[in-house]
Design a protein around this motif. Structure first.
Motif, mmCIF file in Angstrom:
data_model
loop_
_atom_site.group_PDB
_atom_site.id
_atom_site.type_symbol
_atom_site.label_atom_id
_atom_site.label_comp_id
_atom_site.label_asym_id
_atom_site.label_seq_id
_atom_site.Cartn_x
_atom_site.Cartn_y
_atom_site.Cartn_z
ATOM 1 N N LEU A 184 -34.856 39.206 22.662
ATOM 2 C CA LEU A 184 -33.810 39.336 23.679
ATOM 3 C C LEU A 184 -32.791 38.206 23.622
ATOM 4 O O LEU A 184 -31.707 38.326 24.177
ATOM 5 C CB LEU A 184 -34.440 39.395 25.074
ATOM 6 N N VAL A 185 -33.115 37.086 22.969
ATOM 7 C CA VAL A 185 -32.157 35.989 22.878
ATOM 8 C C VAL A 185 -30.956 36.384 22.022
ATOM 9 O O VAL A 185 -29.918 35.733 22.085
ATOM 10 C CB VAL A 185 -32.800 34.682 22.347
ATOM 11 N N TYR A 186 -31.080 37.445 21.282
ATOM 12 C CA TYR A 186 -29.969 37.961 20.482
ATOM 13 C C TYR A 186 -28.773 38.286 21.379
ATOM 14 O O TYR A 186 -27.624 38.107 20.993
ATOM 15 C CB TYR A 186 -30.434 39.191 19.697
ATOM 16 N N VAL A 187 -29.059 38.724 22.595
ATOM 17 C CA VAL A 187 -28.002 39.067 23.546
ATOM 18 C C VAL A 187 -27.175 37.830 23.899
ATOM 19 O O VAL A 187 -25.979 37.930 24.161
ATOM 20 C CB VAL A 187 -28.615 39.694 24.827
ATOM 21 N N THR A 230 -35.441 30.665 31.289
ATOM 22 C CA THR A 230 -35.766 32.040 31.691
ATOM 23 C C THR A 230 -37.139 32.452 31.177
ATOM 24 O O THR A 230 -37.954 32.989 31.935
ATOM 25 C CB THR A 230 -34.696 33.010 31.161
ATOM 26 N N PHE A 231 -37.410 32.207 29.900
ATOM 27 C CA PHE A 231 -38.718 32.569 29.347
ATOM 28 C C PHE A 231 -39.839 31.789 30.006
ATOM 29 O O PHE A 231 -40.896 32.346 30.304
ATOM 30 C CB PHE A 231 -38.762 32.356 27.830
ATOM 31 N N VAL A 232 -39.631 30.499 30.238
ATOM 32 C CA VAL A 232 -40.681 29.692 30.861
ATOM 33 C C VAL A 232 -40.992 30.211 32.254
ATOM 34 O O VAL A 232 -42.156 30.404 32.624
ATOM 35 C CB VAL A 232 -40.274 28.197 30.889
ATOM 36 N N MET A 233 -39.966 30.462 33.046
ATOM 37 C CA MET A 233 -40.202 30.942 34.422
ATOM 38 C C MET A 233 -40.828 32.331 34.433
ATOM 39 O O MET A 233 -41.760 32.597 35.191
ATOM 40 C CB MET A 233 -38.894 30.921 35.210
ATOM 41 N N PHE A 234 -40.318 33.213 33.587
ATOM 42 C CA PHE A 234 -40.808 34.590 33.557
ATOM 43 C C PHE A 234 -42.260 34.651 33.079
ATOM 44 O O PHE A 234 -43.108 35.284 33.700
ATOM 45 C CB PHE A 234 -39.901 35.424 32.646
ATOM 46 N N VAL A 270 -56.501 38.712 27.314
ATOM 47 C CA VAL A 270 -55.286 39.058 28.055
ATOM 48 C C VAL A 270 -54.201 38.003 27.814
ATOM 49 O O VAL A 270 -53.020 38.336 27.680
ATOM 50 C CB VAL A 270 -55.586 39.212 29.561
ATOM 51 N N LEU A 271 -54.598 36.730 27.758
ATOM 52 C CA LEU A 271 -53.626 35.670 27.461
ATOM 53 C C LEU A 271 -53.008 35.866 26.077
ATOM 54 O O LEU A 271 -51.795 35.705 25.900
ATOM 55 C CB LEU A 271 -54.297 34.298 27.532
ATOM 56 N N LEU A 272 -53.819 36.217 25.108
ATOM 57 C CA LEU A 272 -53.301 36.431 23.755
ATOM 58 C C LEU A 272 -52.415 37.670 23.689
ATOM 59 O O LEU A 272 -51.409 37.680 22.980
ATOM 60 C CB LEU A 272 -54.453 36.520 22.760
ATOM 61 N N THR A 273 -52.781 38.705 24.421
ATOM 62 C CA THR A 273 -51.945 39.906 24.472
ATOM 63 C C THR A 273 -50.596 39.588 25.103
ATOM 64 O O THR A 273 -49.552 40.050 24.636
ATOM 65 C CB THR A 273 -52.652 41.021 25.254
ATOM 66 N N GLN A 274 -50.598 38.778 26.157
ATOM 67 C CA GLN A 274 -49.339 38.376 26.788
ATOM 68 C C GLN A 274 -48.504 37.529 25.835
ATOM 69 O O GLN A 274 -47.281 37.581 25.864
ATOM 70 C CB GLN A 274 -49.607 37.626 28.094
ATOM 71 N N THR A 275 -49.160 36.783 24.969
ATOM 72 C CA THR A 275 -48.435 36.000 23.970
ATOM 73 C C THR A 275 -47.730 36.922 22.981
ATOM 74 O O THR A 275 -46.612 36.631 22.546
ATOM 75 C CB THR A 275 -49.399 35.046 23.240
ATOM 76 N N ILE A 276 -48.364 38.047 22.641
ATOM 77 C CA ILE A 276 -47.701 39.042 21.781
ATOM 78 C C ILE A 276 -46.475 39.599 22.479
ATOM 79 O O ILE A 276 -45.416 39.763 21.870
ATOM 80 C CB ILE A 276 -48.679 40.184 21.396
ATOM 81 N N VAL A 277 -46.598 39.879 23.763
ATOM 82 C CA VAL A 277 -45.452 40.378 24.532
ATOM 83 C C VAL A 277 -44.334 39.339 24.535
ATOM 84 O O VAL A 277 -43.150 39.682 24.382
ATOM 85 C CB VAL A 277 -45.890 40.748 25.971
ATOM 86 N N LEU A 278 -44.694 38.068 24.688
ATOM 87 C CA LEU A 278 -43.690 36.999 24.645
ATOM 88 C C LEU A 278 -43.006 36.973 23.284
ATOM 89 O O LEU A 278 -41.780 36.836 23.198
ATOM 90 C CB LEU A 278 -44.340 35.644 24.940
ATOM 91 N N PHE A 279 -43.775 37.112 22.211
ATOM 92 C CA PHE A 279 -43.193 37.155 20.868
ATOM 93 C C PHE A 279 -42.190 38.304 20.757
ATOM 94 O O PHE A 279 -41.098 38.137 20.202
ATOM 95 C CB PHE A 279 -44.299 37.303 19.820
ATOM 96 N N ALA A 281 -44.425 32.151 32.867
ATOM 97 C CA ALA A 281 -45.331 31.349 33.695
ATOM 98 C C ALA A 281 -45.923 32.189 34.815
ATOM 99 O O ALA A 281 -47.100 32.023 35.167
ATOM 100 C CB ALA A 281 -44.602 30.140 34.266
ATOM 101 N N ALA A 282 -45.146 33.088 35.358
ATOM 102 C CA ALA A 282 -45.652 33.970 36.409
ATOM 103 C C ALA A 282 -46.777 34.854 35.876
ATOM 104 O O ALA A 282 -47.820 35.005 36.520
ATOM 105 C CB ALA A 282 -44.522 34.830 36.973
ATOM 106 N N TYR A 283 -46.591 35.421 34.708
ATOM 107 C CA TYR A 283 -47.624 36.270 34.112
ATOM 108 C C TYR A 283 -48.874 35.471 33.741
ATOM 109 O O TYR A 283 -49.993 35.867 34.040
ATOM 110 C CB TYR A 283 -47.093 36.995 32.871
ATOM 111 N N PHE A 284 -48.667 34.337 33.074
ATOM 112 C CA PHE A 284 -49.811 33.540 32.643
ATOM 113 C C PHE A 284 -50.600 33.001 33.832
ATOM 114 O O PHE A 284 -51.826 32.991 33.811
ATOM 115 C CB PHE A 284 -49.367 32.391 31.730
ATOM 116 N N SER A 285 -49.913 32.569 34.883
ATOM 117 C CA SER A 285 -50.638 32.063 36.054
ATOM 118 C C SER A 285 -51.394 33.182 36.753
ATOM 119 O O SER A 285 -52.507 32.967 37.253
ATOM 120 C CB SER A 285 -49.691 31.357 37.019
#
Length: 149
Positions: free
Chosen positions: A93-96, A25-29, A79-88, A31-35
């Motif tokens: 959410l994996v707690y769910v 899920t994280f990879v697919m989600f 922007v890539l680094l900012t998106q990495t913060i969002v990923l962090f 990957a769309a933003y990073f691409s």
């Protein structure tokens, strides 16, 4: 599970655990933003740059490697680094899915000790501190790599 069944030719859906499910899920989600960030970074380079490289006799791959991508990377790095913060931040959410993480550990300690507010505040301060310090570093990097006009 059903796509895995189709890919492997299995008679039953493959078993997918919580970790694999969250990883896919994280990879697919993300990957769309990073691409999309990379596409925008490449398109931010003026059309004259590849044209000049072509006029010099560079191939398409040489043009991308030596002319376009270095400039695009400079534009898209913050922007890539900012998106990495969002990923962090999204990893909580994996707690769910009952995968042990920092927030899950804080929740277990909070329930064990009966200190819900303190532990959740501690987790929030840690997430905030890491995100804030990283964003300050990104802002500093952005000012260092920006062009001076």
């Amino acid at each position: 599970p059903y796509i895995g069944q189709w890919l492997t030719g299995s008679s039953r859906p493959i078993r997918v655990g919580a970790f694999t499910s969250s990883l896919v899920t994280f990879v697919m989600f993300e990957a769309a933003y990073f691409s999309e960030i990379m596409r925008a970074g490449i398109q931010s380079i003026s059309k004259g740059q590849p044209a000049a490289a072509q006029a010099l006799g560079l191939t398409y791959s040489q043009t991308m490697r030596y002319v376009v991508l270095p400039q695009a990377f400079r534009n898209m790095l913050p922007v890539l680094l900012t998106q990495t913060i969002v990923l962090f931040q999204d990893t909580s959410l994996v707690y769910v899915l009952s995968i042990p993480d920092f927030l899950g550990a804080a929740s277990k300690v909070a329930q064990r000790d009966g200190r819900l507010v303190e532990m959740y505040l501690f987790a929030a301060v840690v997430y905030f501190s890491i995100s804030f310090i990283t964003s300050l570093g990104i802002r500093r990097l952005q000012t260092r790599i920006s062009f001076v006009h």
